[in-house]
Scaffold this motif. Structure first.
Motif, PDB file in Angstrom:
ATOM      1  N   LEU A   1      22.981  36.267  49.966  1.00  0.00           N
ATOM      2  CA  LEU A   1      23.001  35.482  48.738  1.00  0.00           C
ATOM      3  C   LEU A   1      21.729  34.640  48.671  1.00  0.00           C
ATOM      4  CD1 LEU A   1      24.224  34.143  46.210  1.00  0.00           C
ATOM      5  CD2 LEU A   1      25.455  32.584  47.752  1.00  0.00           C
ATOM      6  N   TYR A   2      20.917  34.908  47.643  1.00  0.00           N
ATOM      7  CA  TYR A   2      19.740  34.082  47.361  1.00  0.00           C
ATOM      8  C   TYR A   2      20.100  33.147  46.194  1.00  0.00           C
ATOM      9  CZ  TYR A   2      17.112  37.414  50.217  1.00  0.00           C
ATOM     10  OH  TYR A   2      16.661  38.199  51.261  1.00  0.00           O
ATOM     11  N   ALA A   3      20.064  31.865  46.452  1.00  0.00           N
ATOM     12  CA  ALA A   3      20.477  30.894  45.434  1.00  0.00           C
ATOM     13  C   ALA A   3      19.439  29.787  45.301  1.00  0.00           C
ATOM     14  CB  ALA A   3      21.833  30.288  45.791  1.00  0.00           C
ATOM     15  N   SER A   4      19.330  29.283  44.110  1.00  0.00           N
ATOM     16  CA  SER A   4      18.487  28.106  43.873  1.00  0.00           C
ATOM     17  C   SER A   4      19.224  27.158  42.938  1.00  0.00           C
ATOM     18  CB  SER A   4      17.131  28.511  43.265  1.00  0.00           C
ATOM     19  OG  SER A   4      17.309  29.095  41.991  1.00  0.00           O
ATOM     20  N   ASN A   5      18.808  25.920  42.983  1.00  0.00           N
ATOM     21  CA  ASN A   5      19.467  24.893  42.167  1.00  0.00           C
ATOM     22  C   ASN A   5      18.412  23.896  41.723  1.00  0.00           C
ATOM     23  OD1 ASN A   5      21.296  23.256  40.918  1.00  0.00           O
ATOM     24  ND2 ASN A   5      22.600  22.934  42.699  1.00  0.00           N
ATOM     25  N   ASP A   6      18.117  23.881  40.430  1.00  0.00           N
ATOM     26  CA  ASP A   6      17.151  22.941  39.861  1.00  0.00           C
ATOM     27  C   ASP A   6      17.906  21.825  39.158  1.00  0.00           C
ATOM     28  OD1 ASP A   6      14.815  24.406  40.626  1.00  0.00           O
ATOM     29  OD2 ASP A   6      15.275  25.831  39.031  1.00  0.00           O
ATOM     30  N   LEU A   7      17.654  20.581  39.593  1.00  0.00           N
ATOM     31  CA  LEU A   7      18.401  19.437  39.052  1.00  0.00           C
ATOM     32  C   LEU A   7      17.459  18.335  38.585  1.00  0.00           C
ATOM     33  CD1 LEU A   7      20.082  20.426  41.899  1.00  0.00           C
ATOM     34  CD2 LEU A   7      21.715  18.872  40.855  1.00  0.00           C
ATOM     35  N   PRO A   8      16.952  18.419  37.356  1.00  0.00           N
ATOM     36  CA  PRO A   8      16.213  17.270  36.808  1.00  0.00           C
ATOM     37  C   PRO A   8      17.194  16.180  36.414  1.00  0.00           C
ATOM     38  CG  PRO A   8      16.388  19.013  35.162  1.00  0.00           C
ATOM     39  CD  PRO A   8      17.014  19.554  36.427  1.00  0.00           C
ATOM     40  N   GLY A   9      16.811  14.931  36.605  1.00  0.00           N
ATOM     41  CA  GLY A   9      17.742  13.863  36.263  1.00  0.00           C
ATOM     42  C   GLY A   9      17.114  12.492  36.269  1.00  0.00           C
ATOM     43  N   ASP A  10      17.806  11.553  35.643  1.00  0.00           N
ATOM     44  CA  ASP A  10      17.389  10.151  35.598  1.00  0.00           C
ATOM     45  C   ASP A  10      18.555   9.277  36.008  1.00  0.00           C
ATOM     46  OD1 ASP A  10      14.661  10.360  34.366  1.00  0.00           O
ATOM     47  OD2 ASP A  10      15.819  11.262  32.740  1.00  0.00           O
ATOM     48  N   ARG A  11      18.275   8.241  36.787  1.00  0.00           N
ATOM     49  CA  ARG A  11      19.243   7.205  37.124  1.00  0.00           C
ATOM     50  C   ARG A  11      18.627   5.862  36.761  1.00  0.00           C
ATOM     51  NH1 ARG A  11      20.095  10.705  41.707  1.00  0.00           N
ATOM     52  NH2 ARG A  11      22.305  11.189  42.055  1.00  0.00           N
ATOM     53  N   ASN A  12      19.224   5.186  35.800  1.00  0.00           N
ATOM     54  CA  ASN A  12      18.723   3.890  35.353  1.00  0.00           C
ATOM     55  C   ASN A  12      19.812   2.843  35.523  1.00  0.00           C
ATOM     56  OD1 ASN A  12      16.289   5.119  34.547  1.00  0.00           O
ATOM     57  ND2 ASN A  12      17.155   5.640  32.551  1.00  0.00           N
ATOM     58  N   ASN A  13      19.443   1.736  36.157  1.00  0.00           N
ATOM     59  CA  ASN A  13      20.412   0.676  36.450  1.00  0.00           C
ATOM     60  C   ASN A  13      19.786  -0.671  36.072  1.00  0.00           C
ATOM     61  OD1 ASN A  13      23.010  -0.048  37.802  1.00  0.00           O
ATOM     62  ND2 ASN A  13      21.635  -1.225  39.110  1.00  0.00           N
ATOM     63  N   VAL A  14      20.434  -1.412  35.164  1.00  0.00           N
ATOM     64  CA  VAL A  14      19.909  -2.702  34.722  1.00  0.00           C
ATOM     65  C   VAL A  14      21.010  -3.754  34.880  1.00  0.00           C
ATOM     66  CG1 VAL A  14      18.840  -4.000  32.857  1.00  0.00           C
ATOM     67  CG2 VAL A  14      18.430  -1.543  33.046  1.00  0.00           C
ATOM     68  N   ASP A  15      20.671  -4.880  35.522  1.00  0.00           N
ATOM     69  CA  ASP A  15      21.609  -5.981  35.773  1.00  0.00           C
ATOM     70  C   ASP A  15      21.079  -7.235  35.079  1.00  0.00           C
ATOM     71  OD1 ASP A  15      23.152  -8.052  36.729  1.00  0.00           O
ATOM     72  OD2 ASP A  15      23.108  -7.414  38.819  1.00  0.00           O
ATOM     73  N   TYR A  16      21.869  -7.757  34.135  1.00  0.00           N
ATOM     74  CA  TYR A  16      21.524  -8.997  33.443  1.00  0.00           C
ATOM     75  C   TYR A  16      22.388 -10.110  34.036  1.00  0.00           C
ATOM     76  CZ  TYR A  16      19.901  -5.517  30.044  1.00  0.00           C
ATOM     77  OH  TYR A  16      19.303  -4.452  29.431  1.00  0.00           O
ATOM     78  N   ASN A  17      21.759 -11.207  34.456  1.00  0.00           N
ATOM     79  CA  ASN A  17      22.490 -12.285  35.129  1.00  0.00           C
ATOM     80  C   ASN A  17      22.127 -13.641  34.530  1.00  0.00           C
ATOM     81  OD1 ASN A  17      21.956 -14.513  37.519  1.00  0.00           O
ATOM     82  ND2 ASN A  17      23.940 -13.503  37.730  1.00  0.00           N
TER      83      ASN A  17
END
Length: 813
Positions: free
Chosen positions: A354-370
């Motif tokens: 089994l030849y497999a590939s996995n392409d995962l583009p992504g963004d993680r944005n975290n903003v904390d207002y205090n």
């Protein structure tokens, strides 16, 4: 063996100095009219070169005492805010003969100082009865690292193959940022920690038994990552840049700009990390009638940016109000390529690959207002109010082609191509109030906290046929999870005598949650509701036997709630044969912990502890047909006995050392049915050591390393031994305003992990390593005003000095 030998030499170089002389120096610091000066700073200096030997602070009677001194000629130097520095005449002490210094009298400063330059260098590792502090900014080998890499090297902290964090053999560590709990877990937490530059971190605090004031979550305790914040008056800043050479180059930069006067403190930080990171993962699996031999390489192109900005306004001497925004923006593109050789057990000859590939583009944005408010008066009353809004947004997708080919002709036998789209929105609202005041010869504290969490997950799954994605309604779903936690606590501490101090408290938390799975396929866990109330007592008693020996006994009960993603029951495919699945029925785990510690000469700490964990979280690799999947399950229980010893040692004025040893016995017990019983016992040992060598007006060298013996991950995986050694050098430039640091990590290239599991009718052998062997070069430059005004900085300066004194043999708490 070369790694073990190296570490043993390092550890024992830090030991053997416990048997020191009993000679002590005492005396009195007085002001005008011979009135005693309390909280004055006293240092013992060598007569020959004025080098620092010991430090102490005076008590309410102006008395100081220093113990375990070697024979020689010395003099005393004393300082106190608002007074001129003064020194005693030179005196000589002999072995076994105590010396009582003549009273040192300080004279008031006639004119107000316009500024006082304070430079107090903290030790890299501070060991206290309730926590261990890793002062990152003073470590050479920490330079150029991210927060996750620093945790891997912190005393008593370990990580496993799935980036789960443990402390003293226990999982369920709660990560705090600047005293506030992070609501992220799993891959999201690991990604965030990897985006935080070491240049932004002041220290890492490892708290094994927190008091009732802290949230009850985190069965192993709390790791609090303190970010840097401006303490200097006027306009100032710091710039840092660095490059890391591993498999590919990586870059990090940071800039802080600050302004402070008597009324306003404005602070801002920006940092980034850019680079490609490589990970190797191998999985050998024997299941049913076949063997699967998988080898994969993951390349992650990571771009992260961190911003922190805020302002504190002093309304008057008692009231301060502030606002702050902390943001993390992480963009990454992950690509995994793997090949899995599949062989029938009957022949042992491969029949397909089994030849497999996995392409995962992504963004993680975290903003904390205090927004925060602080009140303090001269009577000892304090009030702190915090309100936070946290927005977490993750946008991800995946393209997963899977090709089965003949192992000999490479002919295509079958293909299955998938893609998905997985957006996640998490909104967190918190409000917290803490109040303290003197009460009945002690200090009483109480407060409350309200947390409301709303999570929305979408999982759209597609089968790709002829290049056209077709949505699979049977595998697509939405998962919404809401959680509300209300907490109240009370805590009290006081000194019963000059030798005995007690602390006791209890925290009550009510948790109400609901998870809803919206899918075309009905499942038994479509909707899960919970409503429960728990009480979490904690207590400690400290007994000071004499000037050399202090004992501390503490107890706490804690809870660990499942991570939001761990509750989501949809299947996230890694490739055709492997996937990850949440468990909506995952229960919280509860821990009762007891610890007895002994502190010798204010710095050598030995502790023994016991923890019993009910419904322990275990990350299990289970099997269905010819596929394997990762999920979380509750084990019946885990029991841990541990022994820890830490020793900071100043060997000479140019060589300082720190070593810690943690040994523990852990037992896991569970029964999930036929072939799925767990009864595992493990004895493990971890060693961490750090050596620093300073040349006067020259460079500083650092050698550090750790070694972990074989252990167990998640109740089923038996891991092999692992360890590494790092080296580094630092040189001050431009009259101390500039610093260049060079370090080389994992010198012996030994940071490779391996684990074996026999569970659920399958045998698994997993192994791999990340890009651990790296050359890191960093430069930093301070600019602007570095003066600290005495009138406003008085308390903060004393706090910093007390921390230094507690670890250098002075009279501290």
């Amino acid at each position: 063996m070369k790694l073990i030998t190296t570490l043993i030499i390092l550890v024992f170089s830090a030991q053997g100095l416990l048997a020191q002389n009993n000679t002590q120096v005492s005396g009195k610091i007085a002001g005008e009219n011979n009135s005693p000066l309390s909280s004055a700073t006293v240092v013992l200096l060598k007569a020959k070169d004025s080098s620092l030997i010991k430090s102490a602070v005076t008590n309410s009677s102006g008395i100081f005492k220093m113990i375990s001194l070697k024979p020689g000629s010395y003099f005393i130097s004393a300082t106190s805010v608002g007074y001129e520095k003064n020194s005693s005449p030179i005196f000589t002490i002999t072995d076994g003969q105590d010396f009582n210094s003549p009273t040192v009298t300080l004279t008031r400063i006639s004119k107000a100082l316009s500024g006082v330059t304070i430079q107090a260098k903290k030790p890299m590792i501070e060991v206290r009865a309730d926590k261990t502090v890793f002062n990152v900014e003073n470590s050479i080998n920490a330079t150029g690292s991210n927060a996750f890499e620093l945790l891997q090297k912190s005393p008593g902290v370990t990580t496993d193959k799935d980036d789960n964090i443990s402390m003293q053999g226990k999982n369920g560590v709660k990560i705090y940022i600047d005293g506030k709990p992070s609501q992220m877990s799993g891959a999201d937490l690991a990604a965030y920690l990897r985006s935080v530059n070491s240049a932004d971190i002041e220290s890492i605090e490892m708290i094994t038994n927190p008091s009732a004031k802290y949230d009850a979550s985190g069965n192993a305790g709390i790791i609090n990552i303190r970010l840097k914040k401006n303490k200097n008056y006027g306009a100032n800043g710091n710039f840092a840049t660095g490059v890391t050479f591993g498999h590919t180059p990586k870059y990090n930069n940071s800039l802080s700009l600050n302004y402070r006067n008597k009324k306003i403190n404005i602070f801002s930080n920006y940092s980034n990390n850019y680079g490609h990171y490589r990970n190797i993962f191998n999985l050998y699996r024997v299941q049913n009638d076949s063997t699967y031999d998988q080898h994969s390489i993951n390349l992650n192109n990571n771009k992260s940016n961190n911003v922190k900005a805020g302002i504190d306004y002093s309304i008057n001497t008692k009231n301060i109000i502030g606002v702050m925004v902390t943001a993390n923006f992480n963009n990454s593109t992950s690509n995994t390529n793997s090949n899995t050789v599949i062989s029938p057990n009957s022949t042992g000859t491969p029949n397909r690959i089994l030849y497999a590939s996995n392409d995962l583009p992504g963004d993680r944005n975290n903003v904390d207002y205090n927004i925060n408010y602080h009140f303090a008066d001269t009577s000892g009353r304090t009030l702190d109010v915090d309100a936070d809004l946290v927005n977490f947004r993750r946008r991800g997708s995946s393209y997963q082609p899977n090709y089965y080919r003949d192992p000999f002709t490479n002919a295509l036998l079958d293909e299955k191509i998938y893609s998905n789209n997985t957006p996640t929105n998490i909104d967190i609202y918190t409000a917290k109030i803490d109040y303290e005041q003197p009460f009945y010869k002690g200090k009483l504290g109480f407060g409350g906290k309200l947390t409301d969490v709303k999570t929305k997950n979408t999982f759209d799954f597609y089968n790709v046929n002829g290049g056209i994605p077709v949505k699979d309604m049977g595998r697509s779903n939405k998962f919404n999870y809401d959680e509300n936690v209300k907490a109240l606590y009370v805590n009290y501490n006081r000194s019963l005598s000059k030798k005995t101090t007690i602390q006791a408290g209890v925290r009550m938390e009510n948790t109400k949650s609901e998870g809803d799975l919206i899918s075309n396929v009905s499942q038994p866990d479509n909707t899960v509701k919970r409503n429960y109330t728990d009480f979490f007592p904690s207590g400690a008693i400290t007994y000071k036997l004499n000037e050399k020996n202090t004992f501390n006994l503490n107890y706490s009960r804690r809870i660990d709630r499942p991570g939001y993603q761990d509750l989501n029951p949809f299947e996230d495919k890694l490739d055709e044969l492997t996937y990850r699945k949440g468990n909506a029925f995952l229960n919280p785990q509860y821990t009762n912990s007891f610890q007895l510690s002994h502190t010798f000469l204010y710095k050598y700490v030995t502790s023994i502890s016991y923890s019993h964990i009910k419904d322990y979280f275990a990350q299990i690799i289970d099997t269905v047909q010819n596929k394997s999947f990762i999920t979380q399950k509750n084990l019946a229980q885990q029991n841990i006995f541990s022994l820890n010893f830490s020793a900071p040692v100043t060997i000479t004025k140019w060589w300082s050392s720190f070593a810690t040893l943690n040994a523990y016995h852990s037992a896991y017990l569970a029964n999930f049915g036929i072939g799925k019983k767990i009864n595992v016992n493990v004895d493990a040992l971890s060693i961490y050591t750090q050596q620093s060598f300073s040349i006067k007006k020259g460079p500083t060298f650092e050698l550090s390393g750790f070694y972990n013996t074989p252990s167990v991950w998640g109740g089923t995986f038996k891991s092999s031994a692992i360890g590494s050694v790092d080296v580094g050098v630092q040189q001050k430039l431009f009259k101390g305003t500039g610093t260049i640091k060079v370090s080389f990590t994992d010198v012996l290239n030994t940071l490779h992990w391996k684990g074996i599991s026999d569970y659920g009718g399958s045998h698994l052998e997993a192994s791999g390593h990340f890009e651990s062997q790296q050359l890191k070069i960093n430069f930093s430059y301070r600019f602007g005003n570095n003066l600290v005004k005495a009138a406003r900085q008085r308390k903060a300066a004393a706090e910093d000095e007390n921390k230094r004194l507690n670890s250098s043999g002075g009279i501290g708490q």
